[in-house]
Scaffold this active site. Structure first.
Site, PDB file in Angstrom:
ATOM      1  N   ASP A 123       0.859  -1.172   0.000  1.00  0.00           N
ATOM      2  CA  ASP A 123       0.000   0.000   0.000  1.00  0.00           C
ATOM      3  C   ASP A 123       0.905   1.234   0.000  1.00  0.00           C
ATOM      4  O   ASP A 123       2.104   1.145   0.307  1.00  0.00           O
ATOM      5  CB  ASP A 123      -0.890  -0.028   1.248  1.00  0.00           C
ATOM      6  CG  ASP A 123      -1.763   1.200   1.368  1.00  0.00           C
ATOM      7  OD1 ASP A 123      -2.407   1.564   0.372  1.00  0.00           O
ATOM      8  OD2 ASP A 123      -1.777   1.811   2.460  1.00  0.00           O
ATOM      9  N   ARG A 124       0.347   2.390  -0.338  1.00  0.00           N
ATOM     10  CA  ARG A 124       1.174   3.596  -0.374  1.00  0.00           C
ATOM     11  C   ARG A 124       1.041   4.413   0.918  1.00  0.00           C
ATOM     12  O   ARG A 124       1.920   4.397   1.770  1.00  0.00           O
ATOM     13  CB  ARG A 124       0.790   4.459  -1.591  1.00  0.00           C
ATOM     14  CG  ARG A 124       1.809   5.543  -1.926  1.00  0.00           C
ATOM     15  CD  ARG A 124       1.276   6.502  -2.974  1.00  0.00           C
ATOM     16  NE  ARG A 124       0.379   7.493  -2.385  1.00  0.00           N
ATOM     17  CZ  ARG A 124      -0.262   8.440  -3.054  1.00  0.00           C
ATOM     18  NH1 ARG A 124      -0.126   8.495  -4.376  1.00  0.00           N
ATOM     19  NH2 ARG A 124      -1.043   9.295  -2.431  1.00  0.00           N
ATOM     20  N   ASP A 125      -0.063   5.133   1.066  1.00  0.00           N
ATOM     21  CA  ASP A 125      -0.227   6.058   2.191  1.00  0.00           C
ATOM     22  C   ASP A 125      -0.338   5.307   3.515  1.00  0.00           C
ATOM     23  O   ASP A 125      -1.172   4.410   3.670  1.00  0.00           O
ATOM     24  CB  ASP A 125      -1.474   6.920   1.981  1.00  0.00           C
ATOM     25  CG  ASP A 125      -1.420   7.694   0.672  1.00  0.00           C
ATOM     26  OD1 ASP A 125      -0.320   8.133   0.313  1.00  0.00           O
ATOM     27  OD2 ASP A 125      -2.471   7.834   0.014  1.00  0.00           O
ATOM     28  N   ASP A 145       0.763   9.125   6.269  1.00  0.00           N
ATOM     29  CA  ASP A 145      -0.641   9.287   5.908  1.00  0.00           C
ATOM     30  C   ASP A 145      -1.032  10.736   6.160  1.00  0.00           C
ATOM     31  O   ASP A 145      -1.171  11.173   7.300  1.00  0.00           O
ATOM     32  CB  ASP A 145      -1.507   8.338   6.731  1.00  0.00           C
ATOM     33  CG  ASP A 145      -2.949   8.296   6.227  1.00  0.00           C
ATOM     34  OD1 ASP A 145      -3.327   9.200   5.455  1.00  0.00           O
ATOM     35  OD2 ASP A 145      -3.690   7.379   6.613  1.00  0.00           O
ATOM     36  N   HIS A 202     -10.905   5.106  -8.903  1.00  0.00           N
ATOM     37  CA  HIS A 202     -12.353   5.131  -8.717  1.00  0.00           C
ATOM     38  C   HIS A 202     -12.763   5.412  -7.272  1.00  0.00           C
ATOM     39  O   HIS A 202     -11.983   5.216  -6.342  1.00  0.00           O
ATOM     40  CB  HIS A 202     -12.959   3.800  -9.172  1.00  0.00           C
ATOM     41  CG  HIS A 202     -12.567   3.419 -10.570  1.00  0.00           C
ATOM     42  ND1 HIS A 202     -11.715   2.371 -10.852  1.00  0.00           N
ATOM     43  CD2 HIS A 202     -12.882   3.984 -11.759  1.00  0.00           C
ATOM     44  CE1 HIS A 202     -11.548   2.274 -12.161  1.00  0.00           C
ATOM     45  NE2 HIS A 202     -12.241   3.239 -12.734  1.00  0.00           N
ATOM     46  N   LYS A 246      -9.272  -1.613  -3.834  1.00  0.00           N
ATOM     47  CA  LYS A 246      -9.151  -2.512  -2.682  1.00  0.00           C
ATOM     48  C   LYS A 246     -10.333  -2.291  -1.747  1.00  0.00           C
ATOM     49  O   LYS A 246     -10.729  -1.148  -1.538  1.00  0.00           O
ATOM     50  CB  LYS A 246      -7.826  -2.252  -1.945  1.00  0.00           C
ATOM     51  CG  LYS A 246      -6.567  -2.600  -2.746  1.00  0.00           C
ATOM     52  CD  LYS A 246      -5.281  -2.244  -1.988  1.00  0.00           C
ATOM     53  CE  LYS A 246      -5.118  -0.737  -1.811  1.00  0.00           C
ATOM     54  NZ  LYS A 246      -3.817  -0.365  -1.196  1.00  0.00           N
ATOM     55  N   ASP A 272      -1.704  -0.716   5.678  1.00  0.00           N
ATOM     56  CA  ASP A 272      -2.041  -0.219   7.010  1.00  0.00           C
ATOM     57  C   ASP A 272      -3.533  -0.245   7.305  1.00  0.00           C
ATOM     58  O   ASP A 272      -3.969   0.307   8.319  1.00  0.00           O
ATOM     59  CB  ASP A 272      -1.511   1.215   7.196  1.00  0.00           C
ATOM     60  CG  ASP A 272      -2.229   2.220   6.319  1.00  0.00           C
ATOM     61  OD1 ASP A 272      -2.593   1.862   5.169  1.00  0.00           O
ATOM     62  OD2 ASP A 272      -2.436   3.357   6.774  1.00  0.00           O
TER      63      ASP A 272
END
Length: 437
Positions: free
Chosen positions: A269-271, A277, A352, A373, A398
């Protein structure tokens, strides 16, 4: 398809390792690097090979002969004086069809069938192999054209090269897409170069530089394409790189990175996982790596495990960021990682968001989809693109949404990271577990 291997270099940077043989004949784990190349070509069905020799070329001829004992057919072109990195190509009458061009001092493990299929699909004058590496800040980078998005979809990468960034060019945030020095070239490109190069350089018509005189001038015409790969490609031309290449052979990483083999990946995941975050990030100034992120990703790179970002980015659907802004955010992410010797193999985004009612929202993207997701669409697409064994791969994020996406995709392990159990903690545990197997 014919393969041409340029093997005439003197190897001055690696002379301390061995100077009595040409650079491509220096042994890695008891075998010349050139032999690894020949065997890789044969495994991809490429058995028609021409080796361009120069300095100590008789050593190469004596070792390989006609190639029959290696299951290939080898011919030779000898440079009796230096012709630059491409001059020999203009003196080889047999190059009447598209051909693969390689440097003889690079260790690689590549499924060339994929590369050739891509080249033919795009009808390219030249296709350049590109990959992320651990030092993009001092490498030549390729910038490709993004096509306008179809309704409800992300913009598509045309793979058409629109800019060639030299390592000395000024740059801020950039995609880690490094020119790997492996190309498929059409004889038409050689013909175009001959028409324009010789009149401008009548004093040195023989000495031609591949990048400066052949490839870069053709970028403006739109016929140069970039083929992205995660496969193993490393120049072994310095003592440090030589030692690293030997270790990668011993560990099995070189062979395993070939995309004909099933790959292992850690989906990220990124953030909140890679970067702090900060809510819905809509501008690259808001992105800041979490402590330990680069070191964790670098350890995955060094272990030969794909590091692939899969991230929901509803800022597109909500109208809070443009595709160009989102790309700049990811360029910054790749640049920051690259400064610390780490890289991502790919970034997949879902634009989206099913909920409506936001000022400035984009209706085409306010839809349910299979990629947001916890739906597994991004992971499944990555698995198809990189031949990933999902059961042998992991998802780290996270939120429970990330974990569920991994489960829905069939990942063998799915991990929730937090400030108390960071990405660095997970990677350490994961690699320790893998080493214990």
């Amino acid at each position: 398809m014919k393969a041409v291997i340029m093997a005439g270099g003197m190897g001055t940077r690696i002379a301390s390792v061995r100077s009595d043989v040409p650079k491509p004949m220096i042994e890695l784990c008891g075998k010349p690097v050139l032999q690894y190349q020949v065997e890789n070509l044969r495994a991809s069905g490429l058995t028609d090979i021409t080796i361009v020799t120069g300095h100590l070329g008789d050593v190469i001829r004596s070792y390989f002969g006609d190639g029959s004992r290696f299951g290939v057919h080898i011919t030779y072109f000898t440079e009796d004086h230096p012709l630059g990195t491409a001059g020999a190509l203009f003196k080889m009458p047999e190059l009447t069809e598209d051909f693969l061009l390689l440097c003889g001092d690079v260790l690689f493990s590549i499924d060339f069938r994929r590369f050739i299929a891509f080249h033919r699909e795009h009808h390219a004058l030249a296709t350049l192999m590109a990959h992320p590496n651990a030092h993009p800040y001092d490498s030549s980078l390729l910038v490709t054209e993004l096509l306008p998005p179809e309704p409800g979809k992300m913009p598509q990468d045309s793979h058409r090269v629109i800019r060639w960034m030299n390592k000395e060019d000024k740059r801020l945030w950039y995609k880690n897409r490094v020119n790997a020095g492996i190309e498929i070239i059409s004889p038409q490109l050689l013909q175009e170069t001959r028409k324009h190069f010789v009149p401008r350089h009548p004093e040195t018509p023989d000495k031609i530089d591949l990048d400066r005189d052949v490839l870069k001038p053709a970028v403006a015409g739109g016929g140069i394409y970039a083929y992205d790969t995660s496969e193993y490609i490393k120049d072994m031309g310095t003592p440090d790189r030589y030692r690293a290449a030997e270790e990668d052979i011993r560990s099995g990483i070189v062979a395993a990175k070939n995309l004909s083999c099933r790959q292992r990946a850690v989906f990220l995941d990124r953030d909140g996982t890679l970067n702090r975050d900060a809510g819905f990030i809509s501008d690259c100034t808001q992105l800041e790596l979490l402590p330990g992120t680069a070191a964790a990703v670098r350890r995955l790179n060094e272990a030969g495990i794909l590091a692939i970002v899969v991230t929901n980015q509803p800022v597109i659907a909500r109208g809070e960021a443009s595709f160009e802004q989102l790309q700049e955010i990811h360029n910054k992410l790749e640049t920051l990682l690259g400064r610390e010797g780490a890289y991502l193999d790919a970034v997949y985004c879902c634009p989206h968001h099913p909920d409506k009612g936001f000022a400035g929202e984009r209706p085409d993207y306010k839809i349910p989809c299979s990629c947001r997701k916890p739906q597994p669409g991004m992971l499944l697409q990555a698995a198809a693109d990189f031949n990933i064994d999902l059961a042998a791969s992991c998802m780290a994020g996270d939120t429970e949404r990330d974990v569920q996406a991994g489960k829905n995709a069939g990942c063998g392990r799915n991990v929730l990271v937090s400030k108390d159990y960071t990405l660095a903690d997970f990677v350490n545990d994961y690699l320790t577990r893998e080493e214990g197997r």
